[in-house]
Structure formats: C-alpha cells, structure tokens
Design a protein around this motif. Structure first.
Motif, PDB file in Angstrom:
ATOM      1  N   ARG A 121       0.846  -1.206   0.000  1.00  0.00           N
ATOM      2  CA  ARG A 121       0.000   0.000   0.000  1.00  0.00           C
ATOM      3  C   ARG A 121       0.874   1.245   0.000  1.00  0.00           C
ATOM      4  N   GLY A 122       1.916   1.208   0.843  1.00  0.00           N
ATOM      5  CA  GLY A 122       2.774   2.375   0.984  1.00  0.00           C
ATOM      6  C   GLY A 122       3.539   2.718  -0.287  1.00  0.00           C
ATOM      7  N   MET A 123       3.692   1.708  -1.172  1.00  0.00           N
ATOM      8  CA  MET A 123       4.396   1.969  -2.422  1.00  0.00           C
ATOM      9  C   MET A 123       3.460   2.501  -3.498  1.00  0.00           C
ATOM     10  N   GLY A 124       2.170   2.530  -3.176  1.00  0.00           N
ATOM     11  CA  GLY A 124       1.237   3.139  -4.125  1.00  0.00           C
ATOM     12  C   GLY A 124       0.434   2.149  -4.946  1.00  0.00           C
ATOM     13  N   ARG A 126      -2.995   0.267  -5.664  1.00  0.00           N
ATOM     14  CA  ARG A 126      -4.409   0.485  -5.337  1.00  0.00           C
ATOM     15  C   ARG A 126      -4.939  -0.809  -4.711  1.00  0.00           C
ATOM     16  N   ARG A 133      -1.991  -8.640  -6.910  1.00  0.00           N
ATOM     17  CA  ARG A 133      -0.543  -8.774  -7.119  1.00  0.00           C
ATOM     18  C   ARG A 133       0.206  -9.232  -5.877  1.00  0.00           C
TER      19      ARG A 133
ATOM     20  N   ASN B  49       2.687  10.025   3.826  1.00  0.00           N
ATOM     21  CA  ASN B  49       2.182   9.363   2.608  1.00  0.00           C
ATOM     22  C   ASN B  49       0.743   8.862   2.779  1.00  0.00           C
ATOM     23  N   MET B  51      -0.755   7.089   4.871  1.00  0.00           N
ATOM     24  CA  MET B  51      -1.094   5.786   5.437  1.00  0.00           C
ATOM     25  C   MET B  51      -1.898   6.003   6.716  1.00  0.00           C
ATOM     26  N   ASP B  70      -4.344  12.250  -4.813  1.00  0.00           N
ATOM     27  CA  ASP B  70      -4.680  10.846  -4.998  1.00  0.00           C
ATOM     28  C   ASP B  70      -3.688   9.991  -4.207  1.00  0.00           C
ATOM     29  N   ALA B  72      -2.742   6.769  -4.143  1.00  0.00           N
ATOM     30  CA  ALA B  72      -1.794   5.879  -4.813  1.00  0.00           C
ATOM     31  C   ALA B  72      -0.724   6.687  -5.555  1.00  0.00           C
ATOM     32  N   LEU B  73      -1.140   7.745  -6.248  1.00  0.00           N
ATOM     33  CA  LEU B  73      -0.175   8.545  -7.012  1.00  0.00           C
ATOM     34  C   LEU B  73       0.809   9.241  -6.080  1.00  0.00           C
ATOM     35  N   ARG B  75       1.777   8.199  -3.162  1.00  0.00           N
ATOM     36  CA  ARG B  75       2.700   7.211  -2.587  1.00  0.00           C
ATOM     37  C   ARG B  75       3.739   6.740  -3.602  1.00  0.00           C
ATOM     38  N   ARG B  76       3.370   6.695  -4.860  1.00  0.00           N
ATOM     39  CA  ARG B  76       4.344   6.259  -5.875  1.00  0.00           C
ATOM     40  C   ARG B  76       5.475   7.267  -6.003  1.00  0.00           C
ATOM     41  N   ILE B  78       6.820   8.739  -3.436  1.00  0.00           N
ATOM     42  CA  ILE B  78       7.522   8.790  -2.151  1.00  0.00           C
ATOM     43  C   ILE B  78       8.094   7.405  -1.867  1.00  0.00           C
ATOM     44  N   TYR B  80       9.399   4.285   0.192  1.00  0.00           N
ATOM     45  CA  TYR B  80       8.899   3.797   1.472  1.00  0.00           C
ATOM     46  C   TYR B  80       9.689   2.566   1.889  1.00  0.00           C
ATOM     47  N   VAL B 100       7.638  -0.185  -8.292  1.00  0.00           N
ATOM     48  CA  VAL B 100       7.061   1.148  -8.501  1.00  0.00           C
ATOM     49  C   VAL B 100       7.200   1.630  -9.958  1.00  0.00           C
ATOM     50  N   LEU B 103       4.383   0.186 -11.689  1.00  0.00           N
ATOM     51  CA  LEU B 103       3.124   0.852 -11.329  1.00  0.00           C
ATOM     52  C   LEU B 103       2.992   2.178 -12.071  1.00  0.00           C
TER      53      LEU B 103
END
Lengths: 219, 334
Positions: A121-124, A126, A133, B49, B51, B70, B72-73, B75-76, B78, B80, B100, B103
């Motif tokens: 989740r922390g890596m982004g 959804r 995944r 981020n 969380m 957003d 998810a965007l 967090r991508r 940043i 972690y 990432v 993603l």
C-alpha cells in the motif's frame, strides 16, 4: 470377489455407454462442475472475510456445519424437493466443496504478513492491485491446499450421483450391489480410488507451476 | 520541504498519538524522528504518505496539502522503506525493486534495467537479481528494501526503523553505505528510529518525541547534544553526550606541541615511546581531519597520555596531551 470385471477389456471400450471410460468422464464432469460452482461461491466470500476480518465466525462455522452434513441425505432431500436430474446432485456436491475452499481462502488471507501488505500500500498500489498482485499470490499455497482437499472429497463422493439414476463411477457400485456382482463393485471402488490419486497428482503439478518458488520456504 | 501544521492524531478510543505537531523537514536533508515507543513518531511519518489520516491539522509537501492528492499517485512519488524490509516473498529481488516503475507504467524491460542498476547501487551484485527474498540475509533484504524505495527516483523517502532488524555490525555497514548514498542523491528523507545514537549519526536534523505525541526538541545533532531542551531530552540523549558531541568537531584548530621524546624512523614516522622495557606503541595517530573524539580517545589510551598527530606523509608533526585537550575545550567555552 475378483478382478475379472476390472480387467475385462470389453468394459474399457471407449464411447461405449456404461463402459468404464464413459463412467470416468461423467464422474469427472460432476466433479469439475461442483468444484467450479463451489469455487465461484466460496472464493470471493472467503477472500472477502479473510481480507476484512469481518464475519470470520461465518467462515469457521459454515466450514464446520458444511462438513457435518451427510451428502447422501442432502441429495435425497434435494431430489424430494426438486425432482430427479443433475441439479440436486450438483447442489449436494457443491455443499460439500464450499467449506474447504471457503475456510482455506479465509485462512490463506489471514495468514498473510501484514508488513508486506503495508509495504504494498505504501508503495502506491491500489486496493485491487494489492489483492491481485500481493495478497492472492501469497495466499495461493494455503488456498490451493483447500481446493485440493475439496477435489479429493468430491471425487470420492460423486458416486452418489448413481443413487438417483445418474452416471459416474457410482454406477459400478450401485449396479454391482443390485445384482450381487462383487467383481463390479470392486472395480468401481478401485477406479474411484485411482482416479482420486490421479486428480490430486494433477492438481499438485498445477500448484507447483502457479505457486511462486519464493513461497516454498528457504531452499 | 515537508511541513506539519498543528497536526493532531487521536485514535478511536481516545488515545492521542500525535499532539499538536508543527515541524518542517528541510528539502534535501535527512530528518530523523526519534523517541521511546508510543511517542507518535511512526504515526507522524505515516501521515506524510497518507497511510494515516490526521484528526486535525495539515501535512504539506512543498506547500501542497497531501490530503487533496490521490493516495496511490502520492505514494508512488515517495520512497517507502519499512522494518524487516517487507519484501514481496513471491517475487524475485529484481521484480521487487521494479515494483514502482511498473506501477508508473514503465515497460517491464526498462523497469528491470533500472532495478538492476539500483541493486548495484546498494551493493548487491547482479547474481542476487533472480533470487527470492527468503534466500537473503536480513541485511541483504534491507538493501533490497532501500533499492525498491529508490527505484522510481522519488524526491522524498520515508524510512520506518529501516536498520533495526539487523545485527550491529551489519547495521554500521548499512549506515556508512546509506550516508554515502544520501550524499550522492540528496533526497528529502524522514526516518524513524528509537535509537538515539542512530539518529545522531545519520540525521542532519533530529526531532525528539516524548510519550503522548509531543515534540520535545527539533535540532541538529550537535545542538541536541550541546543544548538539550529539557531533562527528558538530556536523559534520552544519554549520559556521555559531552564526549559524544566531540565527534562533530575536527582537530584542525586544536593547538599542538612540537614533537619531543617520541622515537621516529628516518622518514619522521612515529615508532613508539621509549620506556624502561623498550619502545611502547603510540596506540594510533590522528590527522587534522579526525574528530576531537578520536583525539581524546587516543590521548586516554596512550601509554604516556599523549596523542600523536601526523601530516599527509605520515610523519609526526605534533603532540597533544589530555591536558591540552581540556584547555582547548575550556578556551572554546569562554
């Protein structure tokens, strides 16, 4: 009691109605149908309960309750309610399949390392990406174990179909008993047992193929 | 710059994790959030981020409130890194690192090429690429965790106790490598630890939290050791903070006395101190670039109470006794 029925080539003729190959095919047919329907019902429910933790009493109790239901009794009840045909057989077998799949899907999701999910989740990722995944691939070994045990049970139990006039390897048992042909009963018992082992071996090889080598413990 | 504006986090049930936190984490610097367990440092980190959502107050990155972005965007963008690395056990090391970039829509080939480059950057050979996390040691997993966070080259990195799960030797090694990496990359880093020594060693700034989610002090490591804001910080920083603070100053201004009484070889390099039973080891030498802590340690360990300074050629060019160090420190204070 002897092996004459089992070893008689005439009973192994392909395409012959009532021949062993044809009985195996119909037997596998019931098995696969029941597994598919059962998985479609139990997988989403088990995954959802495991993922959210909500309604876990359902996963555990449904599992136990389902296991204690006698399939033959349930089948007779369904026939009384719905009449003869494929439907009552499928319902009875599906009820057998749902508990192990539901419980294992639940257990598989519960057993996941929450830190890994936190990282995902922390890596982004959804929520849907986290599920498909990360969570599903990681839960796969446990989940597949439940599916295999469901498959074993249903292969062994699909013999009940014959008791309400359908085909499958149960025919050998029912018809054999009816005419005191114990050689035929023995043939039925052996073929069911061998079939169960083969199905399990087949699923084991699929499991080896789809489960990541990284989940098989340290090498 | 990451800004906390009067941020409060109260958990359902009434426990206050973060209590009116206002803090600025400067761009390109490493800020370490440190404190005892339950002081809200991890909660604060995770608000950056999204969380964790603040109960009130705002968290801004370069002036933009993260709440409006957003999830998810955000967090991508940043990096972690968490304790125990949290690697995906079912993916190879290479695919973990490529997560990432994939993603973000890069092709598998570009993402993997980048990942391979990063593995090298964190000190792992290409031979590790095809392995699975379970086949790595804790230290190696943590390196992969750092590589994974760096893969999309985010300007900001969040690190939650990244080095606490490895043994002290490996940790020291990872510290050194990480400092070198950060010198190259200049990321804006927020790191959480409960280890004050780690905070002082790694941080450009240190934010000390106390139980109940209060910020007790925000300062450079040097200021923290020299001027702790209160008894809690002084106590948390530790008893030998005076000695430790010496590591921030080099010996370049430390006056030395001419070399006398020391046996030298023909190139002027120190051989040892003459004694009744022959030459005694000097116990090591220092240069102008070494810290005062090193010099003090040498003087204490020396058989004659004197530390030997050498020039770039290795020749002895000065002596310092512990009296000299004490005098120097006293003169600095006045």
């Amino acid at each position: 009691m002897n092996f004459t029925y089992l070893l008689d080539p005439a009973h192994w003729e392909f395409g012959a109605a009532g021949g062993i190959p044809q009985l195996i095919l119909s037997h596998l047919g019931y098995t696969v149908l029941a597994l598919l329907i059962g998985a479609v019902i139990a997988l989403p429910v088990g995954l959802y309960i495991g993922h959210t933790g909500r309604g876990s009493f359902l996963a555990i109790n449904a599992g136990n309750a389902g296991r204690s239901l006698p399939t033959l009794g349930l089948l007779m009840l369904m026939v009384t309610l719905l009449g003869l045909g494929l439907l009552p057989v499928l319902i009875a077998l599906t009820v057998l399949v749902v508990p192990p799949i539901l419980t294992s899907a639940y257990a598989g999701m519960r057993s996941l390392d929450q830190r890994v999910i936190d990282a995902a989740r922390g890596m982004g990722m959804r929520p849907w990406q986290v599920l498909t995944r990360v969570e599903l691939p990681m839960a796969l070994p446990v989940l597949f174990g439940g599916f295999r045990s469901a498959a074993l049970q249903v292969v062994a139990t699909a013999t009940v179909a014959a008791s309400v006039g359908l085909g499958g390897l149960g025919r050998l048992l029912i018809d054999g008993l009816a005419v005191n042909d114990y050689s035929r009963v023995l043939a039925g018992a052996i073929v069911v047992a061998v079939l169960a082992v083969l199905v399990d071996l087949f699923l084991a090889s699929i499991q080896r193929w789809i489960v990541s080598p990284g989940l098989k413990g340290t090498s | 710059m990451i800004t906390f504006e009067d941020v409060v986090k109260v958990y359902p049930g009434g426990a206050t994790a973060v209590d009116h936190l206002s803090l600025e984490l400067p761009t390109g610097k490493m800020t370490v959030l440190v404190g005892p367990s339950g002081c809200g440092k991890t909660t604060s980190l995770r608000m950056i981020n999204r969380m964790v959502t603040p109960t009130s107050g705002r968290v801004l990155i370069d002036g933009r409130d993260v709440a409006g972005q957003d999830e998810a965007l955000l967090r991508r963008g940043i990096g972690y890194v968490i304790q125990h690395a949290g690697l995906f056990p079912h993916r190879t090391v290479l695919d973990n690192v490529a997560t990432v970039p994939l993603l973000l829509g890069e092709t598998r080939r570009t993402a993997r090429a980048k990942a391979l480059e990063l593995l090298e950057r964190v000190g792992l050979s290409a031979g590790f690429a095809k392995r699975y996390p379970a086949q790595l040691s804790g230290g190696q997993q943590q390196r992969v965790g750092v590589a994974r966070a760096l893969a999309a080259d985010p300007p900001i990195m969040l690190m939650d106790e990244p080095f606490s799960a490895v043994d002290p030797v490996v940790r020291a090694q990872l510290h050194a490598e990480f400092l070198r990496l950060q010198q190259d990359l200049g990321k804006t880093i927020a790191m959480v630890t409960h280890d004050i020594d780690e905070a002082i060693k790694l941080g450009d700034h240190v934010a000390v939290f106390r139980a109940g989610g209060h910020l007790a002090q925000f300062a450079t490591p040097r200021d923290l050791l020299a001027h702790p804001a209160d008894d809690f910080v002084a106590d948390f920083v530790g008893r030998d903070r005076g000695l430790r603070s010496l590591s921030f100053d080099t010996a370049s201004d430390l006056p030395v006395k001419p070399v006398d009484g020391l046996e030298l070889d023909e190139a002027g390099r120190p051989l040892g101190w003459p004694g009744p039973d022959g030459l005694r080891e000097t116990g090591g030498v220092f240069t102008k670039e070494d810290s005062l802590r090193v010099v003090t340690d040498l003087a204490i360990r020396s058989p004659v109470g004197i530390a030997v300074r050498v020039g770039p050629d290795g020749a002895a060019d000065g002596l310092v006794s512990h009296h000299d160090i004490a005098d120097y420190l006293a003169s600095r204070r006045s």
